[in-house]
Motif scaffolding. Structure first.
Motif, PDB file in Angstrom:
ATOM      1  N   TYR A  45       0.559  -1.097   0.111  1.00 52.17           N
ATOM      2  CA  TYR A  45       0.103   0.004   0.001  1.00 52.17           C
ATOM      3  C   TYR A  45       0.794   1.186  -0.136  1.00 52.17           C
ATOM      4  O   TYR A  45       0.178   2.244   0.009  1.00 52.17           O
ATOM      5  N   GLY A  48       1.011   3.634  -3.772  1.00 54.52           N
ATOM      6  CA  GLY A  48       0.676   5.082  -4.155  1.00 54.52           C
ATOM      7  C   GLY A  48       1.243   6.293  -3.776  1.00 54.52           C
ATOM      8  O   GLY A  48       1.494   7.133  -4.762  1.00 54.52           O
ATOM      9  N   HIS A 111       1.371  -1.615  -8.001  1.00 60.25           N
ATOM     10  CA  HIS A 111       0.293  -0.520  -7.416  1.00 60.25           C
ATOM     11  C   HIS A 111      -1.129  -1.191  -8.259  1.00 60.25           C
ATOM     12  O   HIS A 111      -1.863  -1.318  -7.238  1.00 60.25           O
ATOM     13  N   ARG A 114      -1.305  -5.088  -6.855  1.00 53.83           N
ATOM     14  CA  ARG A 114      -2.002  -4.773  -5.473  1.00 53.83           C
ATOM     15  C   ARG A 114      -3.581  -4.665  -5.491  1.00 53.83           C
ATOM     16  O   ARG A 114      -4.256  -5.298  -4.722  1.00 53.83           O
ATOM     17  N   SER A 120      -9.132  -3.897  -4.814  1.00 54.45           N
ATOM     18  CA  SER A 120      -9.438  -2.654  -4.463  1.00 54.45           C
ATOM     19  C   SER A 120     -10.394  -1.826  -5.556  1.00 54.45           C
ATOM     20  O   SER A 120     -10.678  -0.705  -5.373  1.00 54.45           O
ATOM     21  N   LEU A 128     -12.500   5.254  -7.947  1.00 51.57           N
ATOM     22  CA  LEU A 128     -11.193   5.185  -7.785  1.00 51.57           C
ATOM     23  C   LEU A 128     -10.365   4.435  -8.824  1.00 51.57           C
ATOM     24  O   LEU A 128      -9.470   5.028  -9.257  1.00 51.57           O
ATOM     25  N   GLY A 132      -7.776   5.541 -11.627  1.00 50.55           N
ATOM     26  CA  GLY A 132      -6.573   4.934 -11.855  1.00 50.55           C
ATOM     27  C   GLY A 132      -6.214   4.241 -13.463  1.00 50.55           C
ATOM     28  O   GLY A 132      -5.157   4.614 -13.787  1.00 50.55           O
ATOM     29  N   ILE A 135      -5.350   7.213 -15.613  1.00 52.66           N
ATOM     30  CA  ILE A 135      -3.925   7.603 -15.096  1.00 52.66           C
ATOM     31  C   ILE A 135      -3.218   6.805 -15.999  1.00 52.66           C
ATOM     32  O   ILE A 135      -1.890   7.205 -16.535  1.00 52.66           O
ATOM     33  N   HIS A 212      -8.272  11.210  -8.371  1.00 49.40           N
ATOM     34  CA  HIS A 212      -8.094   9.841  -7.503  1.00 49.40           C
ATOM     35  C   HIS A 212      -8.041  10.117  -6.208  1.00 49.40           C
ATOM     36  O   HIS A 212      -8.467   9.017  -5.531  1.00 49.40           O
ATOM     37  N   LEU A 216     -10.413   8.413  -3.373  1.00 45.59           N
ATOM     38  CA  LEU A 216      -9.967   7.627  -2.251  1.00 45.59           C
ATOM     39  C   LEU A 216     -10.439   8.023  -1.012  1.00 45.59           C
ATOM     40  O   LEU A 216     -10.602   7.322   0.016  1.00 45.59           O
ATOM     41  N   GLY A 222      -9.004   1.100   1.289  1.00 45.77           N
ATOM     42  CA  GLY A 222      -9.351  -0.701   1.645  1.00 45.77           C
ATOM     43  C   GLY A 222      -8.290  -1.086   2.236  1.00 45.77           C
ATOM     44  O   GLY A 222      -7.330  -0.341   3.004  1.00 45.77           O
TER      45      GLY A 222
HETATM   46  C1  HEM Z   1       0.347   8.640 -11.358  1.00 46.31           C
HETATM   47  C2  HEM Z   1      -0.004   7.555 -11.102  1.00 46.31           C
HETATM   48  C3  HEM Z   1      -0.856   7.221  -9.804  1.00 46.31           C
HETATM   49  C4  HEM Z   1      -0.613   8.015  -8.600  1.00 46.31           C
HETATM   50  C5  HEM Z   1       0.289   9.205  -8.335  1.00 46.31           C
HETATM   51  C6  HEM Z   1      -1.703   7.313  -7.679  1.00 46.31           C
HETATM   52  C7  HEM Z   1      -1.624   7.604  -6.037  1.00 46.31           C
HETATM   53  C8  HEM Z   1      -2.377   6.820  -5.305  1.00 46.31           C
HETATM   54  C9  HEM Z   1      -2.336   6.923  -3.877  1.00 46.31           C
HETATM   55  C10 HEM Z   1      -1.659   7.834  -3.046  1.00 46.31           C
HETATM   56  C11 HEM Z   1      -3.097   6.154  -3.335  1.00 46.31           C
HETATM   57  C12 HEM Z   1      -3.427   6.207  -1.998  1.00 46.31           C
HETATM   58  C13 HEM Z   1      -2.257   4.891  -1.341  1.00 46.31           C
HETATM   59  C14 HEM Z   1      -2.393   3.575  -1.732  1.00 46.31           C
HETATM   60  O1  HEM Z   1      -3.648   2.734  -1.493  1.00 46.31           O
HETATM   61  O2  HEM Z   1      -1.671   3.106  -2.341  1.00 46.31           O
HETATM   62  C15 HEM Z   1      -3.790   5.401  -4.376  1.00 46.31           C
HETATM   63  C16 HEM Z   1      -4.786   4.402  -4.171  1.00 46.31           C
HETATM   64  C17 HEM Z   1      -5.358   3.687  -5.384  1.00 46.31           C
HETATM   65  N1  HEM Z   1      -4.980   3.658  -6.761  1.00 46.31           N
HETATM   66 FE1  HEM Z   1      -3.478   5.033  -7.656  1.00 46.31          FE
HETATM   67  N2  HEM Z   1      -2.099   6.326  -8.246  1.00 46.31           N
HETATM   68  C18 HEM Z   1      -1.594   6.198  -9.460  1.00 46.31           C
HETATM   69  C19 HEM Z   1      -2.196   5.234 -10.633  1.00 46.31           C
HETATM   70  C20 HEM Z   1      -3.060   4.497 -10.227  1.00 46.31           C
HETATM   71  C21 HEM Z   1      -3.323   3.503 -11.375  1.00 46.31           C
HETATM   72  C22 HEM Z   1      -2.955   3.331 -12.928  1.00 46.31           C
HETATM   73  C23 HEM Z   1      -4.444   2.650 -10.865  1.00 46.31           C
HETATM   74  C24 HEM Z   1      -5.187   1.438 -11.376  1.00 46.31           C
HETATM   75  C25 HEM Z   1      -5.641   1.249 -12.624  1.00 46.31           C
HETATM   76  C26 HEM Z   1      -4.565   2.979  -9.544  1.00 46.31           C
HETATM   77  C27 HEM Z   1      -5.569   2.613  -8.688  1.00 46.31           C
HETATM   78  C28 HEM Z   1      -5.633   2.992  -7.176  1.00 46.31           C
HETATM   79  C29 HEM Z   1      -6.600   2.223  -6.149  1.00 46.31           C
HETATM   80  C30 HEM Z   1      -7.727   1.256  -6.777  1.00 46.31           C
HETATM   81  C31 HEM Z   1      -6.346   2.701  -5.193  1.00 46.31           C
HETATM   82  C32 HEM Z   1      -6.980   2.361  -3.750  1.00 46.31           C
HETATM   83  C33 HEM Z   1      -6.345   1.421  -3.100  1.00 46.31           C
HETATM   84  C34 HEM Z   1      -6.868   1.095  -1.843  1.00 46.31           C
HETATM   85  O3  HEM Z   1      -7.093   1.907  -0.795  1.00 46.31           O
HETATM   86  O4  HEM Z   1      -7.484  -0.078  -1.715  1.00 46.31           O
HETATM   87  N3  HEM Z   1      -3.658   4.112  -9.172  1.00 46.31           N
HETATM   88  N4  HEM Z   1      -3.270   6.022  -5.740  1.00 46.31           N
END
Ligand code: HEM
Lengths: 490, 313
Positions: A45, A48, A111, A114, A120, A128, A132, A135, A212, A216, A222
């Protein structure tokens, strides 16, 4: 941002004044200081936060590089070298930006896996997940545009391969191609628009990242157990200092790996051909994209057959885009109510198979499709002699003697005999032994890739019997503690 | 969970190995027997060798190959072969000035009459180029273009440290010995040069086309010139550059014996420097940066344990 009661209290007259006009400190405090975060998040986790750092690094180094870069086909290649040679610490900026793109993709893939593993993407976090995916799509576009800028052989010919794909689209394909390139073929105008867009897209990514994080913070994070927060007191801790320090540690470890590449192996992830200035008249023998696009490239090349009126080339393009597009449907394809694969014994095995398939698709993308996957299992190629007899009849004779040298000598003797008989057009060639090639492997893996999303996940959700989920995060943590304590005393 | 972990580690490792593309059908280039002095995190270029390599470049290669991205001043800059702390400004360095002055170049700025004069180069000028343009270069080399050598060590190999220098070294010292090449008179009465291969599988003769030279390290295709089992063709290809380094081709200023291997080694190391003149600065900054990050990681690790000590997780 919503999700929990604001706990921020302005401390002095100025912050009180500001809070009633623009509650920006409140927003930051509620989002990144007091935000209740499940206490059982593991290191998967932290990616992110790592991704946010990656984006910042790319933007900062990119803006500095753009101060010295010249988007002109006659000067681009040399201007990048000038940055490395004559700009103070230009070599550092460029190495960080180049290696940074790879690190960014490494992090985003982890990520995303995960998310897939811990569910997630499921309610209430569908939006959310979709953000992602947006992105991820923008990242691919940005990396593709950026790879053009050093104006090396791979820049030009790689872009050529990809843009030509659009030509396969019926009716509008050629127009789309001309519109992307700004003309009939890649030229100065293409380089200039790619530069302009490469500068623009990261800021669009930054915008979507804000959405995003907003998305969240509405449902909250999650967690690996897949059960939602029930009791904020027992299940969560404030983001700061608990997760700032944990994320911070993970970020620094990530940066150590980053630094090893930047300082000691800056070119190892790239391709040597990109240090040859682009030349439209000479095509490199082996065009390959950057490593992070290899699995999608393998899917593109895996489709070598027509289906009905749809030609293989177009089908390949459709398959490649569908392989990313299907991610957008995942929240609705995965029918299981249980989020975490910890409690889905069967799905879990398929998940690992899926990760392995992704890695092997990358291997296929890097390999020549006609090469054998297991060279040692490949039988000996046969010798074939082709000839035209004096009376005009054409013939071929194949020699498959067990010992290679025997086959060759027999073929060679036969060839001379034919020449002596007055036959014309006598050639000695080879017939490749049938074997399992990378093309075959890529086809199987492509099938599995789509089956995973379109068949396995929808069906498993309905048929699999999950294990009992814990009642709450708090209980799961205590049970885990007891489990490991028991294991330690055994 | 451990599987998940292992897989993720594999993802990184695979990403690394995947990018090491196999070159098409050429013999794998090798480093010199004792390795490269500049290899590894603390490796440093052997400046005596880089200086000798520059001599080889000036006396041999520069008649065909330009190095457009280098200027004379680079030789005397920090990390360069003639860097002298007494001359922090490389343009004052007498060695550098002497090298520049001994080359005549066409002044890019026209004189008062509007013509371009020849004049001795200045330290700020780029290295003298052998040909006025690509057409002239091709015309003088039987249609083949001698590539610019500025970044040749980055443009060959697999991106790993020293792989490009190993390629240059292997290529230049890897031509077959002259006694391996025989001559016979072909059907048309012209002489053809050929090589015989007598290994277990590799059995046959390879004909060298006129103006082309066989080299096992050059990536190409020998199939069309091969008379033998088509399933086993010799590795390598033909290039338009004849063997350049012949025993004693240069007389080293420092008295080193100019064997083929020695010259290939020196010029490869010179080109390694030229391809990335900041490599020593880069490696020197690596260690402190990583140590700093390590220290930070340790501090954060202990802070993490302290902050979380009363929380079950
Ligand atoms: C520039 C790219 C990205 C940034 C800066 C970013 C940033 C973040 C951050 C800070 C979190 C919260 C911490 C974490 O749970 O890891 C998060 C959660 C999440 N991200 Fe990203 N993310 C990016 C790309 C993506 C992509 C490409 C996907 C999927 C296709 C994605 C799916 C998710 C999901 C589903 C969560 C929620 C996780 C949970 O709390 O269960 N993210 N992201």
């Amino acid at each position: 941002m919503s999700g929990h009661e604001s706990t921020y209290k302005p401390g002095n007259a100025f912050t009180k004044w500001l809070d009633s006009r623009l509650p920006i400190i409140r927003l930051a405090s509620d989002s990144f200081i007091d935000f209740p975060t499940p206490k059982n998040l593991n290191y998967w986790y932290t990616f992110g936060g790592i991704l946010a750092i990656c984006l910042a690094i790319q933007i900062i180094t990119g803006v500095i590089l753009a101060m010295h870069y010249t988007p002109d086909v006659t000067q681009a290649f040399a201007s990048v070298e000038r940055i490395m040679r004559d700009v103070p610490f230009g070599w550092l900026m460029r190495n960080i930006h180049t290696v940074g793109a790879s690190m960014f993709f490494l992090a985003v893939y982890i990520h995303m896996f995960r998310g897939l593993y811990y569910g997630s993407h499921k309610a209430p976090r569908e939006v959310l997940w979709l953000l992602g995916c947006v992105i991820f799509f923008l990242m691919i576009a940005t990396a593709f545009l950026g790879y053009m800028l050093p104006w090396g052989q791979m820049s030009l010919h790689g872009a050529n391969v990809i843009v030509n794909l659009f030509g396969a689209i019926p009716l509008v394909g050629e127009s789309i191609k001309a519109w992307l390139l700004g003309g009939p073929s890649i030229g100065n105008q293409t380089l200039q628009r790619f530069f302009s867009l490469h500068y623009l897209l990261p800021f669009m990514i930054a915008g979507v990242v804000i959405l995003h994080i907003w998305a969240l913070h509405v449902p909250g994070n999650g967690n690996p157990e897949g059960v939602e927060v029930k009791d904020v007191e027992k299940d969560t801790v404030p983001f700061h200092p608990y997760y700032t320090v944990k994320d911070g540690f993970a970020i620094v470890v990530f940066l150590i790996i980053f630094a090893v590449l930047v300082f000691y192996l800056p070119n190892v992830l790239g391709h040597a051909d990109n240090y040859i200035e682009a030349n439209p008249l000479i095509t490199p023998s082996h065009i390959v994209p950057e490593w992070y696009m290899l699995p999608f490239y393998a899917i593109l090349r895996a489709i070598t057959f027509d289906i009905g009126p749809i030609q293989a080339k177009l089908l390949g393009v459709i398959a490649m885009f569908a392989s990313i597009g299907v991610l957008f449907l995942l929240p609705w394809l995965d029918t299981s109510k249980v989020k975490s694969m910890r409690y889905r014994p069967v799905a879990r095995q398929f998940f690992f198979a899926f990760v392995a398939a992704g890695l092997m698709l990358g291997w296929c993308g890097a390999s020549n499709p006609d090469d054998p996957v297991f060279p040692s299992l490949k039988g000996a190629d046969a010798i074939v002699v082709e000839f035209t007899d004096p009376d005009g009849t054409k013939g071929t004779v194949t020699f498959k003697e067990k010992r290679e040298i025997d086959a060759y000598e027999a073929g060679d003797a036969f060839q001379e005999q034919k020449i002596a008989e007055g036959a014309t057009g006598v050639t000695l060639g080879t017939q490749t032994a049938k074997t399992f090639t990378f093309l075959h492997l890529a086809q199987i893996l492509t099938g599995f890739y789509f089956a995973y999303f379109l068949i396995i996940l929808p069906l498993l959700g309905l048929r699999e019997t999950p294990k009992d989920e814990p009642e709450s995060i708090h209980k799961a943590v205590l049970a885990g503690k007891r489990g490991s304590a028991a294991a330690a005393t055994e | 969970m451990t599987i998940f972990r292992t897989l993720a580690a594999g993802l990184g490792a695979l990403a690394l190995t995947l990018s090491a593309q196999a070159a098409g059908g050429a013999k794998h280039a090798h480093a010199p027997d004792d390795g490269w002095p500049f290899a590894g995190p603390v490796g440093q270029l052997e400046m005596d060798s880089v200086q000798r390599g520059y001599q080889v470049y000036r006396e041999v290669c520069s008649s065909c190959h330009g190095m457009d991205l280098l200027s004379y001043r680079n030789l005397g800059e920090k990390g360069g072969p003639y860097y002298d702390p007494a001359y922090p400004n490389a343009n004052d360095n007498p060695m550098v000035k002497a090298f520049a002055a001994s080359d005549e170049i066409l002044d890019p700025i026209p004189n008062d009459a509007g013509d371009h004069d020849y004049r001795p180069a200045r330290t700020s000028d780029p290295f003298r180029t052998p040909y006025a343009n690509k057409q002239a270069a091709r015309a003088a080399n039987g249609g083949a273009l001698p590539p610019d050598l500025s970044v040749i060590t980055k443009a060959r190999g697999d991106g790993a440290d020293g792989s490009g220098a190993s390629y240059v070294f292997s290529l230049l010292s890897g031509y077959p010995d002259s006694d391996e090449i025989s001559t016979r008179t072909g059907d048309d009465g012209l002489n053809v040069n050929y090589l015989r291969f007598n290994e277990e599988h590799l059995h046959g003769t390879l004909v060298q086309p006129a103006g082309q030279y066989y080299n096992p390290y050059f990536s190409g295709d020998t199939g069309a010139q091969w008379d033998g089992d088509p399933r086993h063709v010799p590795e390598g290809g033909f290039l338009a550059m004849a063997p350049q380094l012949i025993e004693g081709r240069v007389e080293y200023i420092d008295g080193t014996e100019a064997s083929v291997e020695q010259m290939a080694y020196d010029v490869a190391q010179f080109l390694q420097w030229a391809g990335d003149p900041k490599q020593e600065q880069r490696k020197a900054l690596g260690l402190p940066s990583i140590l700093y990050l390590l220290l930070l990681a340790i501090l954060l690790w202990f802070s993490y344990h302290r902050i979380w000590r009363n929380v079950d997780h």
